[in-house]
Design a protein around this motif. Structure first.
Motif, short mmCIF file in Angstrom:
data_model
loop_
_atom_site.label_atom_id
_atom_site.label_comp_id
_atom_site.label_asym_id
_atom_site.label_seq_id
_atom_site.Cartn_x
_atom_site.Cartn_y
_atom_site.Cartn_z
N THR A 226 8.70 -1.28 25.59
CA THR A 226 9.55 -2.53 24.38
C THR A 226 9.10 -4.00 24.82
OG1 THR A 226 11.69 -0.77 23.79
CG2 THR A 226 11.09 -2.86 22.53
N THR A 227 8.50 -4.00 23.91
CA THR A 227 7.23 -5.70 24.33
C THR A 227 8.53 -6.99 23.30
OG1 THR A 227 6.26 -5.05 21.99
CG2 THR A 227 5.43 -4.72 24.49
N ARG A 228 8.62 -6.83 21.92
CA ARG A 228 9.32 -7.68 21.53
C ARG A 228 10.29 -7.42 20.14
NH1 ARG A 228 3.69 -7.09 19.89
NH2 ARG A 228 3.39 -8.09 17.51
N ILE A 229 11.33 -7.67 19.74
CA ILE A 229 11.60 -7.34 18.95
C ILE A 229 11.38 -8.53 17.05
CG2 ILE A 229 14.19 -7.90 16.97
CD1 ILE A 229 15.82 -8.34 19.82
N VAL A 230 10.65 -6.87 16.39
CA VAL A 230 10.18 -7.78 14.84
C VAL A 230 10.89 -9.28 13.97
CG1 VAL A 230 8.89 -7.31 13.15
CG2 VAL A 230 8.88 -5.65 15.15
N GLY A 231 10.54 -10.18 13.81
CA GLY A 231 11.21 -11.55 13.50
C GLY A 231 11.20 -12.10 13.91
N LEU A 232 11.67 -11.97 15.13
CA LEU A 232 12.68 -12.99 15.84
C LEU A 232 11.45 -14.24 16.80
CD1 LEU A 232 15.68 -11.14 17.22
CD2 LEU A 232 15.19 -12.69 15.25
N PRO A 233 11.73 -14.87 16.84
CA PRO A 233 11.14 -15.85 17.42
C PRO A 233 11.18 -15.59 19.53
CG PRO A 233 13.24 -17.42 17.25
CD PRO A 233 13.29 -16.43 16.41
N GLU A 234 10.25 -15.37 20.20
CA GLU A 234 10.12 -14.58 21.04
C GLU A 234 11.22 -15.06 22.36
OE1 GLU A 234 7.37 -12.33 22.45
OE2 GLU A 234 8.81 -13.42 24.67
N ASP A 235 12.03 -16.47 22.16
CA ASP A 235 13.00 -16.30 22.92
C ASP A 235 14.34 -15.43 23.14
OD1 ASP A 235 12.92 -17.71 21.20
OD2 ASP A 235 13.92 -19.73 22.02
#
Ligand code: OGA
Ligand code: MN
Length: 298
Positions: A226-235
């Motif tokens: 898993t690399t990132r949550i869709v729709g949220l800022p990276e931090d």
């Protein structure tokens, strides 16, 4: 009915006497006295299937089976997935991925670091895996354990604020996110061709999935893919994912499998994430993996 079709119909097979013994941990059960070299009767298959759903990891002891018998048993659960790393597929049996740290003539014979990070097999595909089976071929005298974390429990016990923060959201899964990390002599991985890269383009799945057979909810994220949550800022995405990962693998959610000779372990990738603890590089470890295709997560 002609003899040939009788033999191929599981309704006519004799039941075997075997025990299903749940482990003390909140995941896993041992199956004693079942011989997987024989085709299972419908009743035996139903018991095994139910144990897999109830305990998420089924440990079949003392299985003296051929690659073809492992494939035949695996196929009763669904279509088999052929791994993208073609160089590590067993000769004449592409349904089997060799998981091994053994190097012969300067070439690794299998995938050496199949599970260095917690993951659910093939979560980077549109159709991730239902479950995977590993059959022990050669085991090291020391180390080489496989850990399994119960992500139904992780969801059920997730603090309220975290539940609210992630319910309904999706996350991106990518095969290549950690592919080159630690790519060195001990952890060799082939460079992917453009054709292989096209087969592992990133995908998006819900963070909380519903098990298609039991209806139970489970977290469906892992540090491996898993690399990132869709729709949220990276931090914000990074922080939430790290909290989910830490909660997922709390000791009370985990079963640590210490391999015995001839174990065949069949786990549910819709309910668990798993991790290879690793072993000293000079010790030989080899297992055969089949991977059963599952449904699109919802
Ligand atoms: C796998 C895997 C873990 C291990 O084969 O999918 O993650 O202990 N293996 O080898
Ligand atoms: Mn794995």
């Amino acid at each position: 009915m002609p003899a040939a079709s009788q033999a191929s119909s599981s309704a006519y097979l004799a039941d075997q006497a075997f025990d299903i013994r749940p482990f003390a941990e909140k995941v896993g059960a041992e199956i004693i006295g079942l011989d997987l070299s024989r085709p299972l009767s419908d009743a035996d298959f139903a018991r095994v299937h139910q144990a897999h759903l109830d305990y998420h990891v089924a440990v079949f002891r003392d299985q003296h089976i051929t690659p073809q018998q492992q494939i035949d048993f695996s196929r009763r659960f669904g279509v088999l997935q052929i791994h993208v790393l073609k160089q590590f597929l067993l000769k004449n049996h592409p349904e089997i991925l060799i998981v091994s740290n053994i190097v012969e003539d300067g070439q690794p014979i299998g995938l050496g670091d199949a599970g260095k990070y917690w993951h659910s097999d093939l979560s980077y595909k549109e159709l991730p895996s239902l479950g995977s089976m590993l059959h022990a071929q050669e085991l090291p005298d020391e180390g080489g354990d496989t850990l399994f974390a119960n992500l139904h429990l992780a969801w059920d016990t997730l603090p309220h604020a975290l539940r609210e923060a992630v319910e309904g959201l999706s996350a991106v899964h990518s095969y290549t996110s950690r592919y080159s990390e630690g790519k060195n002599a001990a952890n060799w991985r082939p460079t992917l061709t453009s054709e292989q890269l096209a087969q592992v383009a990133e995908v998006t799945h819900p963070i909380v999935r519903t098990h298609p057979e039991t209806g139970r909810k489970a977290l469906f994220v892992s540090e491996g893919f898993t690399t990132r949550i869709v729709g949220l800022p990276e931090d914000e995405s990074r922080q939430l994912l790290d909290e989910l990962y830490a909660h997922s693998v709390r000791p009370e959610h985990v079963y640590r499998h210490q391999w015995q000779p001839h174990d065949l372990v069949f786990w549910d990738n819709r309910s668990l994430i798993h991790l290879a603890a690793g072993c000293p590089t000079e010790l030989r470890r080899k297992l055969f993996r089949t991977t059963i295709q599952g449904d699109a997560p919802f």
